[in-house]
Design an enzyme around this catalytic site. Structure first.
Site, PDB file in Angstrom:
ATOM      1  N   CYS A   2       0.862  -1.182   0.000  1.00 20.71           N
ATOM      2  CA  CYS A   2       0.000   0.000   0.000  1.00 20.71           C
ATOM      3  C   CYS A   2       0.900   1.234   0.000  1.00 20.71           C
ATOM      4  O   CYS A   2       2.118   1.129   0.074  1.00 20.71           O
ATOM      5  CB  CYS A   2      -0.865   0.031   1.248  1.00 20.71           C
ATOM      6  SG  CYS A   2      -1.868  -1.426   1.469  1.00 20.71           S
ATOM      7  N   ARG A  27       1.194   1.728  -6.121  1.00 21.66           N
ATOM      8  CA  ARG A  27       1.461   0.771  -5.022  1.00 21.66           C
ATOM      9  C   ARG A  27       0.188   0.082  -4.561  1.00 21.66           C
ATOM     10  O   ARG A  27       0.233  -0.917  -3.832  1.00 21.66           O
ATOM     11  CB  ARG A  27       2.083   1.497  -3.827  1.00 21.66           C
ATOM     12  CG  ARG A  27       3.434   2.124  -4.043  1.00 21.66           C
ATOM     13  CD  ARG A  27       3.922   2.856  -2.802  1.00 21.66           C
ATOM     14  NE  ARG A  27       4.095   1.916  -1.695  1.00 21.66           N
ATOM     15  CZ  ARG A  27       5.207   1.233  -1.485  1.00 21.66           C
ATOM     16  NH1 ARG A  27       6.221   1.368  -2.322  1.00 21.66           N
ATOM     17  NH2 ARG A  27       5.315   0.397  -0.478  1.00 21.66           N
ATOM     18  N   TRP A  75      -3.781  -1.688  -1.227  1.00 23.08           N
ATOM     19  CA  TRP A  75      -3.773  -2.902  -2.032  1.00 23.08           C
ATOM     20  C   TRP A  75      -4.243  -3.975  -1.059  1.00 23.08           C
ATOM     21  O   TRP A  75      -3.474  -4.419  -0.198  1.00 23.08           O
ATOM     22  CB  TRP A  75      -2.374  -3.211  -2.565  1.00 23.08           C
ATOM     23  CG  TRP A  75      -2.369  -4.447  -3.387  1.00 23.08           C
ATOM     24  CD1 TRP A  75      -2.049  -5.711  -2.983  1.00 23.08           C
ATOM     25  CD2 TRP A  75      -2.732  -4.574  -4.760  1.00 23.08           C
ATOM     26  NE1 TRP A  75      -2.179  -6.598  -4.009  1.00 23.08           N
ATOM     27  CE2 TRP A  75      -2.594  -5.928  -5.114  1.00 23.08           C
ATOM     28  CE3 TRP A  75      -3.156  -3.679  -5.729  1.00 23.08           C
ATOM     29  CZ2 TRP A  75      -2.873  -6.406  -6.392  1.00 23.08           C
ATOM     30  CZ3 TRP A  75      -3.429  -4.138  -7.006  1.00 23.08           C
ATOM     31  CH2 TRP A  75      -3.288  -5.485  -7.318  1.00 23.08           C
ATOM     32  N   ASN A 101       1.013   0.195   5.949  1.00 24.33           N
ATOM     33  CA  ASN A 101       1.462  -0.593   4.804  1.00 24.33           C
ATOM     34  C   ASN A 101       2.197  -1.804   5.357  1.00 24.33           C
ATOM     35  O   ASN A 101       3.158  -1.656   6.110  1.00 24.33           O
ATOM     36  CB  ASN A 101       2.396   0.220   3.892  1.00 24.33           C
ATOM     37  CG  ASN A 101       3.000  -0.663   2.796  1.00 24.33           C
ATOM     38  OD1 ASN A 101       2.343  -1.583   2.333  1.00 24.33           O
ATOM     39  ND2 ASN A 101       4.245  -0.398   2.436  1.00 24.33           N
ATOM     40  N   GLY A 102       1.731  -3.009   5.012  1.00 19.52           N
ATOM     41  CA  GLY A 102       2.390  -4.239   5.483  1.00 19.52           C
ATOM     42  C   GLY A 102       1.344  -5.257   5.893  1.00 19.52           C
ATOM     43  O   GLY A 102       0.161  -5.146   5.552  1.00 19.52           O
ATOM     44  N   GLU A 481       7.698 -20.933 -19.437  1.00 23.18           N
ATOM     45  CA  GLU A 481       7.566 -19.556 -18.927  1.00 23.18           C
ATOM     46  C   GLU A 481       8.712 -18.692 -19.402  1.00 23.18           C
ATOM     47  O   GLU A 481       8.516 -17.526 -19.760  1.00 23.18           O
ATOM     48  CB  GLU A 481       7.485 -19.577 -17.401  1.00 23.18           C
ATOM     49  CG  GLU A 481       7.372 -18.203 -16.765  1.00 23.18           C
ATOM     50  CD  GLU A 481       6.162 -17.384 -17.246  1.00 23.18           C
ATOM     51  OE1 GLU A 481       5.269 -17.957 -17.895  1.00 23.18           O
ATOM     52  OE2 GLU A 481       6.149 -16.173 -17.008  1.00 23.18           O
ATOM     53  N   LYS A 485       8.221 -15.218 -21.631  1.00 31.51           N
ATOM     54  CA  LYS A 485       8.767 -13.918 -21.227  1.00 31.51           C
ATOM     55  C   LYS A 485       9.511 -13.273 -22.382  1.00 31.51           C
ATOM     56  O   LYS A 485       9.347 -12.097 -22.686  1.00 31.51           O
ATOM     57  CB  LYS A 485       9.714 -14.087 -20.023  1.00 31.51           C
ATOM     58  CG  LYS A 485       9.014 -14.314 -18.729  1.00 31.51           C
ATOM     59  CD  LYS A 485       8.422 -13.038 -18.180  1.00 31.51           C
ATOM     60  CE  LYS A 485       6.948 -12.847 -18.017  1.00 31.51           C
ATOM     61  NZ  LYS A 485       5.974 -13.831 -18.171  1.00 31.51           N
ATOM     62  N   GLU A 488       7.096 -12.226 -25.318  1.00 29.77           N
ATOM     63  CA  GLU A 488       6.053 -11.203 -25.102  1.00 29.77           C
ATOM     64  C   GLU A 488       6.638  -9.806 -24.894  1.00 29.77           C
ATOM     65  O   GLU A 488       5.917  -8.824 -25.060  1.00 29.77           O
ATOM     66  CB  GLU A 488       5.128 -11.574 -23.953  1.00 29.77           C
ATOM     67  CG  GLU A 488       5.713 -11.519 -22.574  1.00 29.77           C
ATOM     68  CD  GLU A 488       4.626 -11.812 -21.521  1.00 29.77           C
ATOM     69  OE1 GLU A 488       3.467 -11.427 -21.723  1.00 29.77           O
ATOM     70  OE2 GLU A 488       4.969 -12.427 -20.523  1.00 29.77           O
ATOM     71  N   HIS A 504      12.075 -35.521 -32.259  1.00 31.90           N
ATOM     72  CA  HIS A 504      10.827 -35.843 -32.984  1.00 31.90           C
ATOM     73  C   HIS A 504      10.428 -34.714 -33.922  1.00 31.90           C
ATOM     74  O   HIS A 504       9.257 -34.536 -34.217  1.00 31.90           O
ATOM     75  CB  HIS A 504       9.720 -36.147 -31.963  1.00 31.90           C
ATOM     76  CG  HIS A 504      10.057 -37.297 -31.078  1.00 31.90           C
ATOM     77  ND1 HIS A 504       9.955 -38.612 -31.461  1.00 31.90           N
ATOM     78  CD2 HIS A 504      10.591 -37.330 -29.828  1.00 31.90           C
ATOM     79  CE1 HIS A 504      10.370 -39.402 -30.496  1.00 31.90           C
ATOM     80  NE2 HIS A 504      10.760 -38.651 -29.484  1.00 31.90           N
ATOM     81  N   LYS A 603      -2.656  -6.103 -19.561  1.00 32.94           N
ATOM     82  CA  LYS A 603      -2.280  -6.702 -18.276  1.00 32.94           C
ATOM     83  C   LYS A 603      -3.289  -7.767 -17.865  1.00 32.94           C
ATOM     84  O   LYS A 603      -2.934  -8.778 -17.295  1.00 32.94           O
ATOM     85  CB  LYS A 603      -2.191  -5.632 -17.194  1.00 32.94           C
ATOM     86  CG  LYS A 603      -1.731  -6.151 -15.836  1.00 32.94           C
ATOM     87  CD  LYS A 603      -0.372  -6.833 -15.914  1.00 32.94           C
ATOM     88  CE  LYS A 603       0.025  -7.518 -14.637  1.00 32.94           C
ATOM     89  NZ  LYS A 603       1.171  -8.424 -14.833  1.00 32.94           N
TER      90      LYS A 603
HETATM   91  C1  AGP Z   1       2.168 -13.202 -18.551  1.00 34.37           C
HETATM   92  O1  AGP Z   1       3.372 -12.445 -18.618  1.00 34.37           O
HETATM   93  C2  AGP Z   1       1.104 -12.654 -19.451  1.00 34.37           C
HETATM   94  N1  AGP Z   1       0.892 -11.267 -19.138  1.00 34.37           N
HETATM   95  C3  AGP Z   1      -0.158 -13.503 -19.503  1.00 34.37           C
HETATM   96  O2  AGP Z   1       0.207 -14.770 -19.985  1.00 34.37           O
HETATM   97  C4  AGP Z   1      -0.872 -13.728 -18.154  1.00 34.37           C
HETATM   98  O3  AGP Z   1      -0.106 -14.593 -17.348  1.00 34.37           O
HETATM   99  C5  AGP Z   1      -2.218 -14.390 -18.449  1.00 34.37           C
HETATM  100  O4  AGP Z   1      -2.972 -13.484 -19.232  1.00 34.37           O
HETATM  101  C6  AGP Z   1      -3.010 -14.765 -17.183  1.00 34.37           C
HETATM  102  O5  AGP Z   1      -3.290 -13.593 -16.472  1.00 34.37           O
HETATM  103  P1  AGP Z   1      -3.875 -13.756 -14.975  1.00 34.37           P
HETATM  104  O6  AGP Z   1      -2.833 -14.451 -14.171  1.00 34.37           O
HETATM  105  O7  AGP Z   1      -4.124 -12.339 -14.522  1.00 34.37           O
HETATM  106  O8  AGP Z   1      -5.144 -14.563 -15.060  1.00 34.37           O
END
Ligand code: AGP
Length: 608
Positions: A2, A27, A75, A101-102, A481, A485, A488, A504, A603
């Site tokens: 927060c 935050r 938050w 905050n905490g 993963e 990264k 994206e 394969h 996001k």
């Molecule tokens: C991850 O870097 C991406 N932004 C995306 O794959 C994300 O993980 C996915 O959209 C799921 O989002 P969520 O965890 O908010 O459900």
């Protein structure tokens, strides 16, 4: 996480507090409030919504006259984002107001004690216990009172406090959450970070853990738990306001990578008590746990990748069959799910459309749902029967980092909890895992610290057309993963493959100089993975191995090495992913990409 602010001076406090909160909104932004010492009493205005709503409700602060006050942007961790759960909180006698905050880890027992003493609670927050403790222990001397109240708290807290008996000053306390004092001319400030101060002053005092401050317009007194005065140096802020929002980092993503050890600690620490995993959030009955005959994990993107690691941990520790399904697939696949299925839904935002739809489908089929979510009060959390929050704080960068590693942490806790409850994990092995999970935040920090040369590695791959990531079992889950990264945020084509699958078909794509990131932290399968490394090297690949720092055989066979501290195989992903996040970051930075807001991405994918 927060944001808190405070002011004591000659100007009207509320407008200054609101401006400061706006600078701290990154935050936390699900609720907000301010308290000001008025002519007759402490006045509070707060909302279960954004700061703009608070600004409107207080008419830019005009409705709260006074020159001394505190503010908070939240938050949520304990209690949904509502008006009542918003800070500041007021004591029953109206004499004290507090912002925090905490996380107060022992708030439940304190709350019970205060309820027995007759104190009335208005909120579900952990914070509110502090303001009632202030009332209970106030002896006319705020310094004594602050010290005795702080001695009863365990957890992390940066506190801002008003006391109507001291109408010209604000009080601040710091323990494991940042708190900075701003030195003005005839006025002084405090805030969670410099972002909220730098427009007023560049002269600051950084409080340390265990320090208290009494802040009036003309004086700042800092003392410690023993009541001894602490002489504090004055520092000069060199950041611009814009840079300060990112804590001095060039991008939120890099800031959030550096927050990962603390975020994992915040997620794990309150849930390990006396050497046991204690999940108050999951009141599973013994009978229900014994009835569960399968677990389905469902999520999207990185959350799905976290689920792949979670599956391996739960199957190994709890002996329950686990399948992991992409939410966008599960919802259209007539899944075989019933009341004996425990469904684990993973989501950082808690608002991903496919994940919500899959969750509804599983509930309709009779399953109980456990949500592993970062946003309190989000749709995934509200729909779930049980919620295990990841206390990562707000994640601003589109590419998740601390969201993913705190999901792993939560899944490890669930795996250990189920393993223990179902008497599947031998006591000694359980103890070893508990000891090791406690070490993870430190091992994560060591991993970040030791991988300072990643910008050089990024310079070697940023112009490549494609990068491959390979691994087996836990390493394969991490490679997915790691590849996501890179693609994206740098827009480089990156593919993850089960190392055993290369022959394969995919190995046909390996050319001289093709970068192959080989995840080599699964000890039982290391020999097999190394044979795949040798196969791709024989075809000219440039092998970048991620392995333990004492894994000499792997190091000898690799063109480049990314090293991590040794840990248990199941926990290695939470370390391996850190340098892969950093490699992606530095590669994208080298390419001049918009790292925090990559093209075509959002996001939270709140539409199908
Ligand atoms: C991850 O870097 C991406 N932004 C995306 O794959 C994300 O993980 C996915 O959209 C799921 O989002 P969520 O965890 O908010 O459900």
């Amino acid at each position: 996480m927060c944001g808190i602010v405070g002011y004591s001076g000659k100007q009207e406090a509320a407008p200054i507090l609101l401006e400061g909160l706006k600078k701290l909104e990154y935050r936390g932004y699900d609720s907000a409030g301010v308290a000001v010492i008025g002519a007759d009493r402490i006045r509070i205005e707060k909302v279960g919504g954004r700061i703009a709503l608070l600004d409107e409700k207080t008419e830019g602060g005009k409705k709260l006259p006074g020159t001394v006050g505190i503010g908070h942007t939240r938050w949520a961790t304990h209690g949904a984002p509502t008006d009542m759960n918003a800070h500041p909180h007021l004591s029953n006698d109206g004499r004290f107001a507090i912002v925090h905050n905490g996380i107060i880890e022992n708030y439940a027992s304190i709350r019970e004690e205060l309820l027995r003493d007759g104190y009335k609670f208005e909120s579900e927050t952990d914070t509110e216990v502090i303001v009632h403790l202030l009332e209970k222990y106030y002896d006319g001397d705020m310094k004594n009172t602050l010290r005795s109240v702080a001695s009863k708290l365990s957890g992390s807290y940066a506190l801002g406090i008003l006391c109507s008996e001291y109408p010209d000053r604000v009080f601040a306390v710091r323990e494991s959450s940042p708190l900075i004092i701003g030195i003005g001319v005839g006025e002084n400030f405090f805030a969670s970070d410099v972002t909220a101060l730098v427009q007023h002053t560049k002269n600051v005092i950084y409080l340390e853990d265990g320090e208290f401050a009494v802040i009036s317009p003309a004086n700042i007194e800092v003392f410690d738990y023993a009541g001894r005065t602490v002489e504090k140096p004055v520092s000069r802020i060199t950041w611009s306001v814009k840079a300060a929002e990112k804590g001095g980092y060039p991008h939120f993503m890099l800031k959030e990578i550096h927050e990962e050890p603390g975020a994992v600690k915040a997620t794990i620490a309150p849930r390990i008590r006396d050497g046991e995993v204690v999940l108050d959030d999951l009141p599973f009955s013994e009978e229900y746990l014994q009835s569960v005959d399968q677990i389905t994990i469902t999520a999207c993107g990185s959350a799905y990748h976290a689920g792949l690691v979670g599956r391996l941990a739960i199957e190994k520790m709890a002996g329950i069959p686990v399948r992991v399904e992409l939410a966008s697939e599960l919802r259209y696949s007539d899944p075989i799910i019933n009341e004996k299925t425990l469904v684990i839904v993973i989501s950082q935002s808690g608002e991903t459309a496919d994940t919500i739809a899959a969750e509804r489908e599983c509930k309709a089929l009779g399953a109980k749902v456990l949500g592993i979510v970062n946003v309190v009060g989000s749709t995934v959390a509200k729909l779930a029967d049980y919620v295990l929050y990841t206390w990562a704080g707000p994640e601003i960068a589109v590419a998740t980092t601390k969201g993913y590693t705190t999901q792993l942490a939560a899944l490890y806790l669930v795996a250990l909890f189920l393993g223990k409850q179902r008497k599947r994990l031998p006591e000694e092995e359980y103890r070893e895992y508990i000891d090791e999970i406690d070490r993870l935040p430190k091992l994560m920090q060591d991993t970040i610290d030791m991988n300072y040369a990643l910008p050089d590695l990024a310079a070697q791959i940023y112009e490549k057309p494609a990068v491959f990531y390979i691994g087996r079992n836990t390493d394969y889950a991490v490679s997915l993963e790691g590849a996501l990264k890179l693609k994206e945020i740098s827009y480089i084509h990156a593919e993850a493959y089960a190392a055993g699958e290369l022959k394969h078909g995919t190995i046909a794509l390996i050319d001289v100089g093709t970068p192959v990131v080989a995840l080599c932290c699964n000890e039982a399968l290391l020999e097999k993975t190394m044979s795949n490394v040798i196969e791709v090297k024989a075809r000219g690949a440039k092998v970048i191995s991620v392995t333990f720092r004492d894994e000499d055989e792997v190091i000898a066979q690799s063109d480049e090495c990314i090293l991590v501290p040794r840990t248990k195989t199941l926990f290695a992903p939470i370390l391996e992913i850190l340098p892969l996040q950093m490699l992606a970051y530095y590669t994208a930075d080298k390419k001049g990409c918009d790292i925090d807001k990559p093209k075509n991405l959002a996001k939270s994918v709140t539409v199908e």
